[in-house]
Design a protein around this motif. Structure first.
Motif, mmCIF file in Angstrom:
data_model
loop_
_atom_site.group_PDB
_atom_site.id
_atom_site.type_symbol
_atom_site.label_atom_id
_atom_site.label_comp_id
_atom_site.label_asym_id
_atom_site.label_seq_id
_atom_site.Cartn_x
_atom_site.Cartn_y
_atom_site.Cartn_z
ATOM 1 N N ILE A 1 46.098 38.995 6.642
ATOM 2 C CA ILE A 1 45.593 37.669 6.985
ATOM 3 C C ILE A 1 45.091 36.996 5.712
ATOM 4 O O ILE A 1 44.347 37.600 4.936
ATOM 5 C CB ILE A 1 44.443 37.754 8.008
ATOM 6 N N TYR B 1 42.925 33.771 4.321
ATOM 7 C CA TYR B 1 41.980 32.710 4.650
ATOM 8 C C TYR B 1 41.951 31.734 3.466
ATOM 9 O O TYR B 1 41.715 32.144 2.328
ATOM 10 C CB TYR B 1 40.577 33.270 4.872
ATOM 11 N N GLU C 1 38.453 28.279 4.405
ATOM 12 C CA GLU C 1 38.011 28.460 5.789
ATOM 13 C C GLU C 1 36.520 28.170 5.917
ATOM 14 O O GLU C 1 35.691 28.812 5.284
ATOM 15 C CB GLU C 1 38.287 29.896 6.243
ATOM 16 N N SER D 1 33.399 32.234 11.245
ATOM 17 C CA SER D 1 34.318 31.216 10.737
ATOM 18 C C SER D 1 34.770 30.281 11.859
ATOM 19 O O SER D 1 34.697 30.613 13.039
ATOM 20 C CB SER D 1 35.532 31.884 10.088
ATOM 21 N N HIS E 1 38.709 31.663 12.906
ATOM 22 C CA HIS E 1 39.013 33.094 13.063
ATOM 23 C C HIS E 1 37.862 33.896 13.654
ATOM 24 O O HIS E 1 37.965 35.110 13.771
ATOM 25 C CB HIS E 1 39.397 33.701 11.705
ATOM 26 N N VAL F 1 34.055 37.382 10.826
ATOM 27 C CA VAL F 1 34.875 38.056 9.822
ATOM 28 C C VAL F 1 33.960 38.838 8.884
ATOM 29 O O VAL F 1 32.906 38.346 8.475
ATOM 30 C CB VAL F 1 35.707 37.043 9.003
ATOM 31 N N GLN G 1 42.860 39.708 3.894
ATOM 32 C CA GLN G 1 42.473 40.853 4.722
ATOM 33 C C GLN G 1 43.695 41.719 5.010
ATOM 34 O O GLN G 1 44.700 41.239 5.528
ATOM 35 C CB GLN G 1 41.849 40.366 6.023
ATOM 36 N N GLU H 1 40.133 46.375 7.973
ATOM 37 C CA GLU H 1 39.017 45.884 8.776
ATOM 38 C C GLU H 1 38.262 44.766 8.078
ATOM 39 O O GLU H 1 37.764 43.843 8.721
ATOM 40 C CB GLU H 1 38.056 47.040 9.077
ATOM 41 N N ALA I 1 37.913 41.785 4.843
ATOM 42 C CA ALA I 1 38.655 40.875 3.958
ATOM 43 C C ALA I 1 38.001 40.870 2.588
ATOM 44 O O ALA I 1 36.774 40.959 2.464
ATOM 45 C CB ALA I 1 38.679 39.472 4.545
ATOM 46 N N ARG J 1 34.770 40.677 16.349
ATOM 47 C CA ARG J 1 35.404 40.234 15.106
ATOM 48 C C ARG J 1 36.791 39.653 15.372
ATOM 49 O O ARG J 1 37.512 40.096 16.263
ATOM 50 C CB ARG J 1 35.529 41.413 14.143
ATOM 51 N N GLU J 2 37.116 38.658 14.541
ATOM 52 C CA GLU J 2 38.464 38.059 14.502
ATOM 53 C C GLU J 2 38.920 37.559 15.874
ATOM 54 O O GLU J 2 40.083 37.663 16.247
ATOM 55 C CB GLU J 2 39.463 39.070 13.942
ATOM 56 N N ASP J 3 37.960 37.003 16.615
ATOM 57 C CA ASP J 3 38.246 36.381 17.907
ATOM 58 C C ASP J 3 37.911 34.897 17.770
ATOM 59 O O ASP J 3 36.746 34.522 17.784
ATOM 60 C CB ASP J 3 37.392 37.029 18.999
#
Length: 253
Positions: A2, A4, A7, A28, A31, A34, A65, A68, A70, A105-107
């Motif tokens: 991923i 960014y 961001e 973020s 995303h 993070v 990233q 897990e 970034a 995370r990352e949702d």
């Protein structure tokens, strides 16, 4: 992998990692939450970088990233976070800790991102801290899909402003039977629930805030898996050290 790029994010937490790096948690815009590794943050030339990675700071970042976490490539502050007095700073720590514990995370969660920016602004204002936090807790639960209509009880009946309620984590407000006066402050008043449901700018009477705090904390504790928050411990310590414990306790937690 991923990437960014520029961001927007709010810094939730940062802690030292190895000799010259930081582990940073951000919320973020596109995303969700993070985890970042910021390398080489020490030294006189890195002061701006360290300042940008302070909790509550609004930033833009570039990162890559592959696992897990970034790896941070660049970050710049969008604005300057307000210098908060003691109680407001503790409240900010509490808000950030709640988001870290409850937001996966990352949702991607634009509503939660906007909510954090809103409460950040309110913490820098001169309104009631206790009321600011109760409104945030209500909105956080709603954003995560586990909120309630606080104008009605779990059976669908209108909230009685003169009654007392506990909040069932699955069914919402449940009318309480108060057998001792000492138990009243352990339950939310209907008046406070209605004020929260209507999102009044002005808080309910001070005597109602303690019960509302306790009722919402029971709900939050369930969603936290029964494991408390460090900020709750800090706020409890502050209340015990204060010359006016009840006032300190209700002001921030």
């Amino acid at each position: 992998m991923i990437r960014y790029a520029a961001e927007p994010a709010y810094v939730l937490h940062a802690r030292a990692w190895r000799e010259t790096s930081l582990l940073v948690e951000v919320l973020s815009e596109h995303h969700g939450r993070v985890g970042l590794v910021a390398r080489g943050v020490h030294g006189p030339r890195k002061q701006a970088l360290r300042a940008a990675l302070q909790p509550l700071q609004h930033v833009r970042f570039d990162a890559v990233q592959r696992g897990e976490l970034a790896w941070l490539n660049a970050v710049e502050a969008i604005d300057v976070a307000a210098r908060l007095p003691r109680d407001a700073a503790l409240a900010g720590f509490y808000v950030s800790e709640l988001v870290m514990r409850l937001a996966p995370r990352e949702d991607p969660h634009a509503q939660l991102y906007a909510l954090y920016g809103q409460v950040r602004g309110r913490l820098a204002g001169d309104g009631s801290l206790a009321w600011t936090l109760r409104r945030f807790e209500r909105d956080l639960l709603e954003a995560l899909g586990v909120g309630f209509d606080l104008s009605r009880d779990g059976d669908g009946d209108p909230i009685d402003p003169a009654a007392r309620y506990r909040i069932d984590p699955e069914h919402g407000p449940r009318r309480s039977r108060i057998e001792r006066d000492a138990d009243r402050d352990r339950h939310a008043s209907g008046r406070a629930l209605l004020a929260l449901a209507a999102d009044h700018d002005q808080p309910p009477p001070v005597e109602d805030l303690s019960g509302l705090r306790r009722a919402l904390r029971e709900v939050l504790s369930v969603h936290l898996g029964g494991r408390g928050l460090k900020s709750w411990e800090m706020m409890g310590d502050l209340a015990r050290m204060s010359a006016v414990p009840a006032q300190a306790d209700d002001s921030v937690s």
